[in-house]
Design an enzyme around this catalytic site. Structure first.
Site, short mmCIF file in Angstrom:
data_model
loop_
_atom_site.label_atom_id
_atom_site.label_comp_id
_atom_site.label_asym_id
_atom_site.label_seq_id
_atom_site.Cartn_x
_atom_site.Cartn_y
_atom_site.Cartn_z
N ALA A 19 131.09 56.22 56.56
CA ALA A 19 131.11 56.74 55.12
C ALA A 19 130.08 55.82 54.53
CB ALA A 19 132.42 56.40 54.70
N HIS A 20 130.06 55.66 53.23
CA HIS A 20 129.11 55.00 52.73
C HIS A 20 129.38 53.48 52.62
CE1 HIS A 20 131.33 56.17 48.56
NE2 HIS A 20 132.10 55.49 49.51
#
Lengths: 356, 356, 356
Positions: free
Chosen positions: A241-242
């Site tokens: 994920a980011h």
């Protein structure tokens, strides 16, 4: 497809090994002990494979000196310290590599993109403005590379890979088919019972010697970048994920998911299907066994697990019902109560004995 | 790539905020507190970030009035009620958007397809018969859109997205790279020890303001449609099986899987890796924590979990063995037996005391 | 899109069924009981659907003789032994099939590839040297097929599928969009604190009548091949690692992952999200319930499970803490101790009674 022939001593030189037997033996394949034939070389990495090795039709075997002495019926060997490593090195000799170079006529390359002359750009690849593709890098058919992406030298980008923002990629990086690098992070601000999208402005930075499998999603950061450090290896169907940071040489097996802003240390190993919650930190040299659910910082190197063992379903159902009951069974209190009662009983017994 | 400049008061107007400091300050980036420089604006959404805010080199900060009073060393602010929402809004100002419009020459558009004049159709996009693409919708390179698909206005479809049947998509929908919408549902009739494929005849209906991440699979229905209602947001690598219905504004994090015909309510939140079995119903406002396994209806709003906490592996193995033993340990009976024995002991003690 | 009309007796012949009612009834759709209208046929596979069937507006119903007798208000039927199977068969009649044949002008076909005249090769498909595509096989837009791949007859390969090495595919195989077949296995030799890539030299062999969903990764073997035997059916987002062997007619639901070199028997069913560790063996006729974690051989047919039931989160937290405590709570010893103490108490009671 034609296969190349190698002499046994050629292959031995390649792995710093010593030939025992016929140096000029002609080898055209690297094979498993079971599948090897009279043109194949195979390897024995552990004594548990000795029985298979004795029955193998391989023309030659890669072994340690110790293992060789236990294979009197075999005649041709390459003797090395680490047969598994030698196998890894030889696998590259027998690999069918992409030999084409240049840009296929159907590729769409923006004018401002800089492509090394000895790179290969496959059919229907789309490369955006200001991209840079390094020397000897292969980009296979149908990959799409967004504006501003820079890919180093000696990289291998397979089919249908999408670089969805201005990603920075080091040298000798391998990314497999249908993986998405720099897709939009899952960032939303809840407000008045609706989700308000946060445009993701960060990117992804990928170090040298990184390997990413197929069908992975490596999201771009919200503001800062998502980072995969040098030597990270990632299997298929993995979610990063980011703003996640993965430390050097960490290995992540298939189907893991790492939630936003989590930082994983160096030399970690995540077995398949592990989930790691967001905004936590995992120390260096941590190993997580398969399908573990990691919900808090791990600040100490070591091996961690969660879940339950599998059971025959009838038995499992009984255990699972008891797991529910545990919510209302004060285990530690029970243990203490037992000790207390034991003491009471013994005291009663003593009294009775005295009064006999 | 060049970046645009904004005045601080311009940005403040954008978020309905009040400037404290230099209104004409020139800002060219939105950045995290740590990465911000003298051209950047950053934000402080919680007092736990005050220390970072004090040390930030940001030219200006988005804050609440309360937080501003605790940042005496900083000079330029946009004061708002909800800094995180303001950050979400400003992220759109600084986003690099796709500005191109029109149809790339390499796109293959069926004659009967209707494409809005101000849409963008990227390289190698394939659009089938009777498709409709709405105004201001972007379809990036390599997406494939099957006959009869209708996509609304202001949508963003990233690279390599496959619409595999006649899908209906609302307005302002965003679908990220390598996702498959309307793939064949997993429907087979077992008969005489073989699996007989059920051709899937339903479709997928996607409401307005839906967001779907990368590498997702949203299958078409068997007979009726699979439905994502307005405002649903879905992260990467998510499986939505045939005939699932997801209610308005429900958020589904990465790596979740929802099996066939299950109906999930409105305003639910599924954390990463949750699995939901088929043919069940989940009420509105249900939250499922990460990696939960949901096997039955949930008819009551609330938060639900499954699995076990993670432990150091040695300790986990001992606990896991005990989990197995639970199958044959009658926990509730033990608790009752303990109480009963306690009573017996006390009765014995009383008798002894009386006879003293 | 126009829909075709069928007479009720035509449809009955198709499923070896008997018409009750108007043989010449005109039917243009197969629909669920709820969605069916006066042009639709629907089906009743179980008496629990009788209420819906009574209220259905379907023009005709597929039923067993027994179910028909309980639907006096309905007039038109096809009576069969197995309505669900009949539904499966009829679904193919109403399916919109790809009718196009031939090679789209934008496809890139290597000169040495052999494509059957009645195959369909979609836009932007790339087919490498020495590939073979069989009769009546459909390859949809954007799929990429590496050198030496052989695909049988009557296959359906959807969009963006990548065959990444010389894969062998049987007849009547269906592979859905964005799946990767023959991607590189995750093989690395650890040496001096780095990961040394093992080039993968094996391939993937796929039998007849195999079905693979979207976004799957089926890796090529390290030396020997990864094998999916005849009749295997696989849902979306599934990981099959290198050298896995899946036995005939085994069904694998979405989001499962099978690690390297594991061998799964025939006629097994893996529910969604199951993880199976590498280098183990699963017998024939084994069923694994959803999200099970399988870490050891299963040599006995049967159903197996792992994990815990879901609970309201507050209750779950209490149970999860107790799971941790189990590591230090000697359950079986407690049970024995309880029995022992019970005996002691009873002995004390007897003594007291005797001395009364």
């Amino acid at each position: 497809m034609k296969s190349t022939q190698f002499r046994l001593d050629e292959l031995a030189r390649h792995v710093n090994g010593q030939v025992i037997g016929h140096s000029d033996l002609s080898i055209s394949a690297l094979a498993s002990l079971a599948a090897a034939d009279a043109q194949s070389i195979s390897f024995v990495s552990h004594e548990k494979h000795l029985a298979d090795a004795q029955q193998s039709h391989a023309a030659a075997l890669i072994v340690t000196e110790q293992l060789r002495l236990r294979l009197p019926q075999q005649q041709n060997f390459i003797v090395v310290e680490n047969p598994y490593l030698a196998f890894a090195l030889l696998s590259h000799v027998f690999e069918h590599k992409v030999l084409a170079r240049g840009i296929e006529a159907t590729a769409q390359i923006a004018e401002s993109a800089i492509i090394a002359e000895d790179a290969y750009i496959g059919h229907y690849v789309v490369i955006g403005e200001h991209c840079v593709i390094g020397s000897n890098t292969i980009i296979q058919a149908h990959s799409t590379i967004s504006d501003g992406t820079e890919i180093g030298r000696d990289c291998f980008i397979a089919h249908h890979v999408a670089f969805d923002c201005a990603v920075k990629v080091g040298d000798r990086v391998r990314i497999h088919s249908n993986t998405v690098i720099g897709g939009e992070g899952f960032g939303f601000a809840p407000y008045q019972a609706k989700w308000h999208r946060i445009a993701q402005l960060g990117s992804v930075r990928i170090g040298h010697d990184v390997r990413i499998g197929s069908n992975c999603s490596i999201d771009r950061g919200a503001l800062d970048d998502t980072i995969l450090e040098n030597g990270v290896i990632i299997d298929n169907l993995v979610q990063i994920a980011h703003n996640v940071v993965i430390g050097e040489n960490t290995a992540i097996a298939a189907k893991c998911g790492i939630a936003g802003s989590t930082k994983i240390g160096k030399n970690c190993i995540l077995a398949g299907g592990v989930g790691v919650v967001g905004h936590i930190e995992i120390a260096d040299n941590v190993q997580l066994t398969g399908m573990s659910m990691i919900t808090k910082n791990i600040l100490q190197a070591g091996t961690y697990s969660s879940g339950t063992s599998f059971l025959e379903t009838g038995q499992w159902k009984r255990a699972a019902i008891r797991f529910k009951q545990l919510a209302d069974v004060p285990l530690t209190k029970i243990v203490k109560q037992l000790d207390h009662m034991q003491a009471q009983i013994e005291s009663l017994e003593t009294i009775l004995k005295l009064r006999k």
